[in-house]
Scaffold this active site. Structure first.
Site, PDB file in Angstrom:
ATOM      1  N   TRP A  27      -7.798  -6.350   5.699  1.00  0.00           N
ATOM      2  CA  TRP A  27      -6.424  -6.808   5.601  1.00  0.00           C
ATOM      3  C   TRP A  27      -6.194  -7.899   6.650  1.00  0.00           C
ATOM      4  O   TRP A  27      -6.789  -7.864   7.727  1.00  0.00           O
ATOM      5  CB  TRP A  27      -5.457  -5.651   5.881  1.00  0.00           C
ATOM      6  CG  TRP A  27      -5.450  -4.580   4.834  1.00  0.00           C
ATOM      7  CD1 TRP A  27      -6.230  -3.463   4.816  1.00  0.00           C
ATOM      8  CD2 TRP A  27      -4.610  -4.513   3.670  1.00  0.00           C
ATOM      9  NE1 TRP A  27      -5.943  -2.709   3.709  1.00  0.00           N
ATOM     10  CE2 TRP A  27      -4.947  -3.323   2.991  1.00  0.00           C
ATOM     11  CE3 TRP A  27      -3.620  -5.332   3.149  1.00  0.00           C
ATOM     12  CZ2 TRP A  27      -4.317  -2.941   1.813  1.00  0.00           C
ATOM     13  CZ3 TRP A  27      -2.990  -4.955   1.978  1.00  0.00           C
ATOM     14  CH2 TRP A  27      -3.336  -3.768   1.314  1.00  0.00           C
ATOM     15  N   THR A  83      -8.596   0.210   6.623  1.00  0.00           N
ATOM     16  CA  THR A  83      -7.475   0.697   5.837  1.00  0.00           C
ATOM     17  C   THR A  83      -6.161   0.665   6.609  1.00  0.00           C
ATOM     18  O   THR A  83      -6.126   0.724   7.834  1.00  0.00           O
ATOM     19  CB  THR A  83      -7.734   2.141   5.362  1.00  0.00           C
ATOM     20  OG1 THR A  83      -7.837   3.010   6.510  1.00  0.00           O
ATOM     21  CG2 THR A  83      -9.018   2.225   4.546  1.00  0.00           C
ATOM     22  N   VAL A  84      -5.081   0.586   5.855  1.00  0.00           N
ATOM     23  CA  VAL A  84      -3.738   0.784   6.379  1.00  0.00           C
ATOM     24  C   VAL A  84      -3.190   2.069   5.739  1.00  0.00           C
ATOM     25  O   VAL A  84      -3.579   2.404   4.633  1.00  0.00           O
ATOM     26  CB  VAL A  84      -2.815  -0.421   6.055  1.00  0.00           C
ATOM     27  CG1 VAL A  84      -3.210  -1.629   6.868  1.00  0.00           C
ATOM     28  CG2 VAL A  84      -2.819  -0.763   4.557  1.00  0.00           C
ATOM     29  N   CYS A 104       0.815  -1.212   0.000  1.00  0.00           N
ATOM     30  CA  CYS A 104       0.000   0.000   0.000  1.00  0.00           C
ATOM     31  C   CYS A 104       0.850   1.263   0.000  1.00  0.00           C
ATOM     32  O   CYS A 104       1.674   1.452   0.893  1.00  0.00           O
ATOM     33  CB  CYS A 104      -0.917  -0.023   1.226  1.00  0.00           C
ATOM     34  SG  CYS A 104      -1.836   1.507   1.476  1.00  0.00           S
ATOM     35  N   TYR A 153      -5.353   6.405  -9.135  1.00  0.00           N
ATOM     36  CA  TYR A 153      -6.561   5.653  -8.791  1.00  0.00           C
ATOM     37  C   TYR A 153      -7.769   6.189  -9.560  1.00  0.00           C
ATOM     38  O   TYR A 153      -8.639   5.421  -9.986  1.00  0.00           O
ATOM     39  CB  TYR A 153      -6.827   5.720  -7.280  1.00  0.00           C
ATOM     40  CG  TYR A 153      -5.913   4.845  -6.467  1.00  0.00           C
ATOM     41  CD1 TYR A 153      -6.285   3.563  -6.099  1.00  0.00           C
ATOM     42  CD2 TYR A 153      -4.660   5.303  -6.077  1.00  0.00           C
ATOM     43  CE1 TYR A 153      -5.446   2.750  -5.358  1.00  0.00           C
ATOM     44  CE2 TYR A 153      -3.805   4.499  -5.337  1.00  0.00           C
ATOM     45  CZ  TYR A 153      -4.201   3.222  -4.978  1.00  0.00           C
ATOM     46  OH  TYR A 153      -3.364   2.419  -4.255  1.00  0.00           O
TER      47      TYR A 153
END
Length: 330
Positions: A75, A109-110, A42, A173
């Site tokens: 995740w 999210t990370v 990521c 993105y």
């Protein structure tokens, strides 16, 4: 998520609590209390891992590493023995979000920072997170740590970083997940216009703002280093490869060869994440064999522009045990 015009819209509503020196949000900076959770794949998490390395916070802020792929839920810690993070004892990062809010409605999210004693996520606000590592954790920086957010340059750093986020970090993105030709071409054009602007800016100066590495360079690097491996083909950002943009290719190699940058990059995990997880774009899940990575360690010549990578500071030491990535050296 896409809007009616087919534009990709990133959900930017994060858990915005901050870990501060004075603990004003209820989360005081304390060595050993928190765990930074990232994934090597990521780019947003990569920022936090780079800043942590540059500032030498490894001994006071531990790091958990998720695997390169995830499902719709979360995740996962599939790289760890038994598929559990050895400090948090959880299989999915989702568990830490649900500890904070059992009805947590948004994406898992990370990067995320977790309070180890309670198992709760404190924050996943990746933009503020790295700034706080620089400013609020200063008492625990290593000797010789660089100033990545120098006060006299903050307005300029913020301005450059905002442009880079809109058109480059998030721009790839917006191109890759565009749901219409119009939305794709708008993102594509904005991306390459900004890359041209960056090439011009960096043609005669080694770093984005001032003569040392700053937060702005960290934020640009994590997108550029992934450009040829995933964004050029997978996200259709294909006017040119990074290796065909001489200034940006030399600039990114310069950073890659700087301790704290390239030693956080695992190209295999990067490719596996994008090509396996994004089945709407790559239905087969086939991972490309390329690109050739041998050029990353070739001379870049950027030293001729001057600049001091760490200012009055020094490079970080090698990655600690358990945090090494595969070396590109022959």
């Amino acid at each position: 998520m896409t809007a009616d015009k087919g534009e990709f819209k990133r959900d930017q509503n994060y858990l915005a609590d901050r870990i501060t020196a004075d603990g004003r949000d209820g989360w005081p900076v304390e060595p050993g209390r928190y765990r930074l959770v990232i994934a090597r794949a990521c780019p947003w998490a990569n920022r936090a891992s780079i800043v942590r390395r540059l500032l030498g916070l490894e001994d006071v802020l531990s790091m958990g590493i998720c695997g390169p792929t995830h499902d719709q839920r979360s995740w996962t810690f599939d790289l760890d023995p038994g598929g559990r993070d050895p400090v948090l004892g959880i299989e999915r990062l989702q568990e830490a979000f649900f500890k904070r809010d059992p009805q947590y409605p948004r994406g898992i999210t990370v990067p995320a920072i977790v309070d180890v004693p309670t198992g709760q996520v404190v924050t996943n606000d990746f933009k503020q997170m790295t700034l706080d590592l620089s400013l609020e954790w200063r008492a625990y920086h290593r000797e010789g740590a660089p100033d990545l957010y120098p006060e006299p340059l903050r307005d300029e750093i913020d301005d450059v970083a905002d442009k880079v986020f809109r058109d480059v970090n998030n721009g790839v993105y917006k191109a890759g997940f565009a749901g219409s030709q119009e939305a794709y071409e708008e993102a594509y054009n904005a991306l390459f216009a900004r890359l041209d602007w960056l090439s011009e800016r960096l043609a005669n100066q080694r770093y984005l703002v001032g003569d040392t590495i700053t937060e702005a360079d960290v934020r640009l690097f994590t997108t550029l280093v992934r450009f040829d491996a995933v964004y050029h083909g997978h996200f259709k950002c294909n006017r040119e490869k990074l290796t065909e943009m001489p200034v940006l290719w030399a600039y990114t190699r310069d950073l890659f060869q700087t301790p704290g940058f390239g030693d956080t990059i695992d190209f295999d995990q990067v490719k596996e994440h994008y090509y396996v997880v994004h089945r709407s774009i790559n239905p087969t899940g086939v991972i490309p064999a390329g690109p050739d990575l041998s050029g990353w360690l070739t001379p870049h010549g950027r030293e001729e522009l001057g600049g001091r990578p760490f200012g009055d500071g020094t490079p970080p030491g090698p990655p600690i045990e358990g945090e090494q990535v595969p070396s590109l050296a022959a």
